[in-house]
Scaffold this motif. Structure first.
Motif, PDB file in Angstrom:
ATOM      1  N   GLU A 183       0.814  -1.227   0.000  1.00 16.52           N
ATOM      2  CA  GLU A 183       0.000   0.000   0.000  1.00 16.52           C
ATOM      3  C   GLU A 183       0.846   1.275   0.000  1.00 16.52           C
ATOM      4  O   GLU A 183       0.618   2.183  -0.786  1.00 16.52           O
ATOM      5  CB  GLU A 183      -0.902  -0.027   1.240  1.00 16.52           C
ATOM      6  CG  GLU A 183      -1.844   1.134   1.346  1.00 16.52           C
ATOM      7  CD  GLU A 183      -3.187   0.850   0.707  1.00 16.52           C
ATOM      8  OE1 GLU A 183      -3.787   1.811   0.202  1.00 16.52           O
ATOM      9  OE2 GLU A 183      -3.620  -0.311   0.704  1.00 16.52           O
TER      10      GLU A 183
ATOM     11  N   ALA B 187       2.791   1.759  -3.264  1.00 16.44           N
ATOM     12  CA  ALA B 187       1.821   2.073  -4.331  1.00 16.44           C
ATOM     13  C   ALA B 187       1.387   3.529  -4.229  1.00 16.44           C
ATOM     14  O   ALA B 187       1.324   4.239  -5.244  1.00 16.44           O
ATOM     15  CB  ALA B 187       0.614   1.143  -4.253  1.00 16.44           C
TER      16      ALA B 187
ATOM     17  N   LYS C  75      -1.976  -4.585  -5.204  1.00 16.11           N
ATOM     18  CA  LYS C  75      -1.421  -4.486  -3.853  1.00 16.11           C
ATOM     19  C   LYS C  75      -1.192  -5.870  -3.257  1.00 16.11           C
ATOM     20  O   LYS C  75      -1.970  -6.799  -3.481  1.00 16.11           O
ATOM     21  CB  LYS C  75      -2.330  -3.651  -2.980  1.00 16.11           C
ATOM     22  CG  LYS C  75      -2.384  -2.202  -3.475  1.00 16.11           C
ATOM     23  CD  LYS C  75      -3.002  -1.260  -2.479  1.00 16.11           C
ATOM     24  CE  LYS C  75      -2.935   0.154  -2.984  1.00 16.11           C
ATOM     25  NZ  LYS C  75      -4.101   0.585  -3.705  1.00 16.11           N
TER      26      LYS C  75
END
Length: 131
Positions: free
Chosen positions: A89, A92, A109
């Protein structure tokens, strides 16, 4: 057309983490239309130099210092190759600013949700077939 549906595509999976690498391979294998090459880290760049791939799944882990560079280097090797980044997460979110610049198709993810993986890869597969 039926011929296009059965079109084989070369796919590169670049991932240092064995579990994620295996998940990606099995997920791609389930489509039945991909020829898949798997590599760790920068050795994937060597494969990208030797072969044309429809797209690459590139894993970036917090411990990989060269992860974002790998995305950039693969992009330099092949400007038209689509890239899906598999990462956590936080990475990203940090990389989302570069998404357009690096021409990243999507983020998957980790840990990988099989349904999201399938939907993302299928969306890209259909987009490539429509070219």
């Amino acid at each position: 057309s039926r011929a296009k549906e059965n079109l084989h595509m070369n796919i590169l999976v670049a991932e240092n983490d064995k579990v994620t690498r295996d998940q990606a391979f099995v997920g791609l294998e389930n489509f039945g239309v991909f020829d898949i090459d798997v590599a760790k880290g920068m050795s994937a760049l060597e494969l990208a130099r030797q072969k044309d791939y429809a797209f690459a799944l590139v894993g970036i882990n917090p411990s990989d210092k060269d992860g974002p560079d790998l995305v950039h280097d693969i992009r330099e090797r092949n400007k038209s190759m689509e890239i899906i980044v598999m990462t956590g997460e936080i990475i990203a979110n940090n990389m989302s600013k570069e998404k357009v610049h690096s021409n990243i198709f999507a983020f998957i993810k980790k840990p990988i949700d099989p349904l999201h993986f399938y939907q993302t890869v299928n969306r890209l597969r259909l987009r490539i077939m429509d070219r």
